[in-house]
Design an enzyme around this catalytic site. Structure first.
Site, PDB file in Angstrom:
ATOM      1  N   GLU A   1      -3.884  -3.810  -9.770  1.00 45.93           N
ATOM      2  CA  GLU A   1      -2.787  -3.640  -8.622  1.00 45.93           C
ATOM      3  C   GLU A   1      -1.906  -4.958  -8.439  1.00 45.93           C
ATOM      4  OE1 GLU A   1      -3.924  -2.373  -4.775  1.00 45.93           O
ATOM      5  OE2 GLU A   1      -3.017  -0.536  -5.123  1.00 45.93           O
TER       6      GLU A   1
ATOM      7  N   GLU B   1      -6.226   6.365  -7.714  1.00 42.64           N
ATOM      8  CA  GLU B   1      -6.220   6.291  -6.444  1.00 42.64           C
ATOM      9  C   GLU B   1      -5.714   7.350  -5.220  1.00 42.64           C
ATOM     10  OE1 GLU B   1      -7.092   2.332  -4.928  1.00 42.64           O
ATOM     11  OE2 GLU B   1      -7.514   1.386  -7.095  1.00 42.64           O
TER      12      GLU B   1
HETATM   13  C1  LIG Z   1      -5.471  -3.178   4.602  1.00 44.35           C
HETATM   14  C2  LIG Z   1      -5.521  -3.531   2.528  1.00 44.35           C
HETATM   15  C3  LIG Z   1      -5.680  -2.544   1.804  1.00 44.35           C
HETATM   16  C4  LIG Z   1      -5.357  -2.851   0.167  1.00 44.35           C
HETATM   17  N1  LIG Z   1      -6.274  -1.692  -0.879  1.00 44.35           N
HETATM   18  C5  LIG Z   1      -5.773  -1.213  -0.935  1.00 44.35           C
HETATM   19  S1  LIG Z   1      -4.258  -0.065  -0.916  1.00 44.35           S
HETATM   20  N2  LIG Z   1      -6.865  -0.201  -2.083  1.00 44.35           N
HETATM   21  C6  LIG Z   1      -6.275  -0.496  -3.385  1.00 44.35           C
HETATM   22  C7  LIG Z   1      -7.375  -0.971  -4.338  1.00 44.35           C
HETATM   23  O1  LIG Z   1      -6.897  -0.951  -5.439  1.00 44.35           O
HETATM   24  C8  LIG Z   1      -8.777  -0.505  -3.922  1.00 44.35           C
HETATM   25  O2  LIG Z   1      -9.032  -1.354  -4.741  1.00 44.35           O
HETATM   26  C9  LIG Z   1      -8.833  -0.802  -2.428  1.00 44.35           C
HETATM   27  O3  LIG Z   1      -9.279  -1.869  -1.914  1.00 44.35           O
HETATM   28  C10 LIG Z   1      -8.684  -0.109  -2.287  1.00 44.35           C
HETATM   29  C11 LIG Z   1      -8.053   0.061  -0.626  1.00 44.35           C
HETATM   30  O4  LIG Z   1      -9.207   1.338   0.425  1.00 44.35           O
END
Ligand SMILES: CCCCNC(=S)N1C[C@H](O)[C@@H](O)[C@@H](O)[C@H]1CO
Length: 647
Positions: free
Chosen positions: A184, A264
């Site tokens: 991301e 995801e």
């Molecule tokens: C509160 C912020 C959360 C950021 N993380 C997000 S969107 N996510 C996308 C990320 O790639 C994954 O590793 C996980 O961290 C998942 C949430 O479980």
């Protein structure tokens, strides 16, 4: 059909074949038909995430078999850099860290692997997978950019990791069909394409261009555009509440042709201490998965098996700073303990409409044991341990320094200052103490400082008394732009009545997370001897021995209930099981895999930071039960009295 004819046929289908020497395996994209192609045939994956670093090695085959039995044809895992390099150049790739063994087990079970190698992974894992030994107050590196110091660490890590992975690539006979670079990246401020290109070059070089590289970003053009790079296939991630058409339209802006991919698809969501446990309705998820598969999309369900943040491995989000609990259950189709749920069978049912699902029986949930109550005894407080913590004497500093500056990367450090004059109810201010500090004068509990919440308190003491401040690193920030501001400890000097306090002693607790289990065990032994502290509000070790059946087959998974306790750390037979924070919830019980237990006598140690239920007539006990408790909303009766807050 000879390779020449096959090659010309594939070329006519605008498929550029990538053959491997070891077999006529291939994995690529047919852009005309918007599909992956594996070994010359159209291919679509339905995958689930499981993180090997959150489940004991002993259980990998069990969880992977259940994932296969659900109809998955692939699994997805991150690689956690800090899990394999606890100290610079100290590598761990065996036992629970046996990454290649995990990949081979997946292949044995009949699953392909989508490998997300990082170096940054997020995943609510400490520091997003980065090793915190990269941090120091002198080298302010800018993570996830071409910062030369950062890139040197990354290159050294990849030079160690990539050769181990190369034989596991699909084209080399392994299960790994796709490799994700970074994570991301489009959600990060830097948007440094030189950095992403550097990673792409390095991975392609090490893998001799035999890996199919991809990126994953949130479902918006802006984020995908920044995170993607020509030459690596751009995929996106979104949950069931998002609009699929819009999400895939965003992917199409970057990838006008090619398969739809949701890397995801959230089966649940992450928790934070003090918030309610998040869930996703099983029927709603199943219906949404059905729709997504009807779209013809490739799907990875995040998480399919969540597992546990053992030890100090949980992460935190910021701002505001909020740590993630020990359980990473994620309301996933397989529970933290690998048990089957209604959501699992609903998903299996949907998948069977689109993919062949094995007829053989699904492996059952593992037995869970009730071992009952264990009465604990008080051991040493942190004040009783100073000579053990630093046999050669404390680290002496004029001004307080970060834990990372004294090479303490996880857990706790005691900062001590001798009062030069008597104080009565004078105000102690700590404007940047990370993350939580337990303050006493000699054995008198004074209060708690909490980063972003509580900056001060009044203290009383006589000249010559010791001001003791135990600081807890609750987790390095995992996600977002503040991951570069991740040092722990007393980062700005404390003031007492506006006077800066100088001349400090530091006692880092090196042996509570040591990569070497016997070091931890010998420390815990010392921590359960000679208790001279009477107070129940000074961070103190409590311990007990519980007798389990002598027959190993009767030693099963269980859960340790911390109902009467407040906040701290659990060790079982020297294994750092994880954190508890009963006063906040929602997790009240920690999962205890049978792999940390032994037949006969087992040693249980709690490090209670705030307030132990061990006064006269109090229930100084823990209980081993057969069911989890991660969604409690009640606040424990032992909430510590509030301190001054200087908002
Ligand atoms: C509160 C912020 C959360 C950021 N993380 C997000 S969107 N996510 C996308 C990320 O790639 C994954 O590793 C996980 O961290 C998942 C949430 O479980």
């Amino acid at each position: 059909m000879t390779a020449i004819i096959l090659t010309s046929l594939l070329l006519s289908l605008s498929i550029v074949p990538v053959f491997s020497q070891s077999s006529n395996r291939s994995f690529t994209i047919d852009y005309e038909h918007n599909t992956f192609v594996k070994d010359g045939k159209p291919f679509r994956y339905v995958s689930g995430s499981m993180h090997y670093f959150r489940t004991p090695n002993y259980y990998w085959h069990d969880r992977l078999s259940k994932m296969k039995a659900a109809g998955l044809n692939a699994i997805q895992t991150y690689i956690a850099w800090n899990f394999h390099e606890p100290l610079p150049k100290v590598y761990q790739f065996s036992g629970d860290h046996d990454l290649v063994g995990f990949l081979k087990t997946a292949q044995d079970v009949g699953l392909l692997v989508i490998l997300r190698i990082g170096p940054y992974i997020d995943a609510e894992w400490d520091f997003g997978g980065f090793p915190s030994w990269m941090l120091s107050s002198t080298s302010n590196i800018t993570l996830r950019t071409i910062d030369p110091v950062y890139l040197k660490y990354v290159d050294e890590w990849l030079d160690k990791l990539l050769p181990l992975l190369k034989p596991m690539l699909y084209l080399n006979g392994g299960p790994v069909i796709m490799v994700q670079v970074e994570n991301e990246y489009g959600s990060y401020f830097a948007c440094d394409h030189e950095y992403i290109r550097h990673l792409e070059r390095k991975v392609n070089q090490a893998f001799e261009n035999k890996a199919f590289l991809f990126t994953t970003d949130g479902n918006s053009v802006g984020r995908i555009k920044c995170g993607a790079l020509q030459g690596m296939y751009a995929t996106c991630d979104f949950g069931i509440t998002k609009n699929f058409t819009k999400s895939f339209a965003a992917q199409r802006v970057i990838e006008p042709r090619g398969p739809f991919v949701n890397s995801e698809f959230y089966t649940g969501w992450l928790d934070h201490w003090g918030e309610k446990h998040n869930t996703v309705d099983a029927d709603k998820f199943a219906d949404s998965l059905d729709l997504l598969l009807r779209y013809g999309a490739n799907v990875n369900m995040y998480m399919f098996e969540g597992g546990t943040n053992f030890g100090f491995w949980n992460g935190a989000n910021n701002p505001p700073y909020k740590a993630v609990p020990t359980s990473y259950d994620y309301d996933a189709p397989l529970t933290e303990a690998g048990d089957l749920t209604p959501k699992y069978f609903k998903i299996k049912n949907v998948i069977s409409k689109y993919f062949p699902v094995e007829k053989k029986a699904v492996p059952p949930s593992t037995p869970k044991a009730n071992y009952g109550k264990l009465f604990l005894q008080k051991g040493a407080s942190v004040l009783d341990l100073l000579s053990y913590l630093m046999p050669k004497g404390p680290i002496l500093t004029k001004y307080t320094v970060a834990m990372e500056d004294v090479k303490l990367y996880y857990g706790f450090t005691l900062y001590r200052h001798q009062l030069q004059s008597s104080v009565y109810q004078e105000t102690l201010i700590g404007l940047d103490v990370r993350d939580r500090a337990y303050v006493s004068v000699n054995q008198e509990f004074m209060g708690i400082l909490e980063w972003q919440w509580t900056y001060g308190m009044n203290i009383t003491g006589k000249a010559g008394d010791f001001l003791n401040i135990l600081v807890e690193n609750q987790a390095h920030i995992t996600f977002g732009n503040t991951i570069n501001d991740n040092l722990k400890g007393i980062l700005k000097s404390l003031t007492l009545n506006n006077q800066t306090l100088t001349n400090w002693e530091m006692y880092p607790f090196y042996d509570m997370q040591s990569p070497n289990k016997t070091v931890v065990e010998s420390f815990l032994k010392k921590a359960t001897e000679n208790s001279n502290t009477t107070s129940l509000k000074i961070p103190t070790f409590y311990h007990g021995l519980i007798n389990l059946p002598n027959d190993k087959s009767q030693v099963n998974d269980t859960y340790i209930d911390l109902k009467h306790w407040t906040k701290g750390q659990v060790y079982i037979n020297g294994f750092n099981l994880g954190r508890y924070w009963t006063a906040k919830g929602p997790q009240i019980r920690l999962f205890v895999p049978k792999t940390v237990l032994v037949p006969g006598v087992n040693n249980v140690v709690l490090f209670e930071l705030e307030s132990a239920p061990c006064g006269e007539g109090d229930p100084c006990i823990v209980t081993f039960v057969d069911t989890p408790l991660i969604n409690s909303t009640t606040i424990s009766s032992r909430v510590v009295s509030q301190q001054h807050t200087l908002h």
